[in-house]
Design a protein around this motif. Sequence first.
Motif, short mmCIF file in Angstrom:
data_model
loop_
_atom_site.label_atom_id
_atom_site.label_comp_id
_atom_site.label_asym_id
_atom_site.label_seq_id
_atom_site.Cartn_x
_atom_site.Cartn_y
_atom_site.Cartn_z
N ARG A 291 0.74 -1.39 0.18
CA ARG A 291 -0.27 -0.16 0.26
C ARG A 291 0.90 1.36 -0.04
O ARG A 291 1.89 1.00 0.68
N ALA A 292 0.30 2.56 -0.38
CA ALA A 292 0.84 3.40 -0.61
C ALA A 292 1.85 3.23 0.61
O ALA A 292 2.92 4.72 0.99
N ARG A 293 1.15 3.75 1.58
CA ARG A 293 1.48 4.89 3.08
C ARG A 293 2.95 4.05 3.48
O ARG A 293 3.60 4.36 4.10
N THR A 294 2.56 2.35 3.80
CA THR A 294 3.31 1.01 3.94
C THR A 294 4.82 1.82 2.62
O THR A 294 5.68 1.96 3.53
N LEU A 295 4.85 1.66 1.92
CA LEU A 295 5.96 2.05 0.56
C LEU A 295 6.51 3.48 1.19
O LEU A 295 7.84 3.39 0.78
N ARG A 296 5.67 4.46 1.77
CA ARG A 296 6.79 5.62 1.68
C ARG A 296 6.92 5.47 2.86
O ARG A 296 8.34 6.23 3.39
#
Length: 304
Positions: A291-296
């Motif tokens: 997920r985007a937040r995890t990758l960020r």
Amino acid sequence: MEIPNSIIAILEDDLVTKALPLFLLVIVIESIYAAKKHLDWYERRDFFSSMGVLLLTGLIDLVPKILGIAAMFALYELSPFKGVFERQWWSWLLLFFIDDFVYYWFHRSNHELRIMWAGHVSHHSSQFLNYGTALRQGVGERVIKYAYWLPLPLLGFDPVMVVIMMSISLFYQFWIHTQAVDKLPVPIEYVFNTPSHHRVHHASNVRYLDCNHGGTLIIWDRLFGTFSEELSEEPVVYGLTHNLESQNVLTIAFREYRLMFRDMARAERWSDKLRYLVNAPGWSHEGPDKRARTLRRQQQASTA
């Protein structure tokens, strides 16, 4: 079913539909400018795919729009505040902010719920950003879109005003789909959604993923933690984290639904099947979490 005259009138006076010739003219001007400057803003097959998605969206949108507007009129008749907000200037101003607030959450939901992302992803499927991309709308999202605006007639806003404001917002958002406009003066960039902010929204870079969901205003993203500024040291890469290999309109419009249902079928527990619908794209019961937040967070941790 006979469609009431009030709904027919709204459909006939739709601002975005009436503005379509203007949009096409702007596309021609931008494409000529890009060609003369040798800028790779347009690609022929990609552009015609965008036009095909536009036509498909128009067809799918018709029934949900009629049903949505009909529901607005029904709810307006039930509203205890009916007649409070006449068409005075302050009512329009108040409606502008409420409409933009609703759009922010609708648009954010399109990115953070996979069932809605499946209907919105077509808008982000192009690896180019131009005014043709602006018309490559989310196809499946039309089915649920109008439900987000149903509370407004209950608050006492005339459905005609609501639909007009929705159209004005979409009209505004057309012009921000361009690489031709650099950053604007700081006060404008701070308050309004601009081409710079929207380039970020169409990026596949981890830093920019799922940011800048605003319609006309960018203040909601600043308030709710989804804002990211376009940085010169990290140029935007347009498209998806895993781009489509096909320019087929039906593939662009519906492929994500097929992938979502495939993932659900792989999961054994019903709770995991449900999570594939309501979690953000990138979640998997088998891992890893993309997920985007995890990758960020991972990116920030690795650069700290």
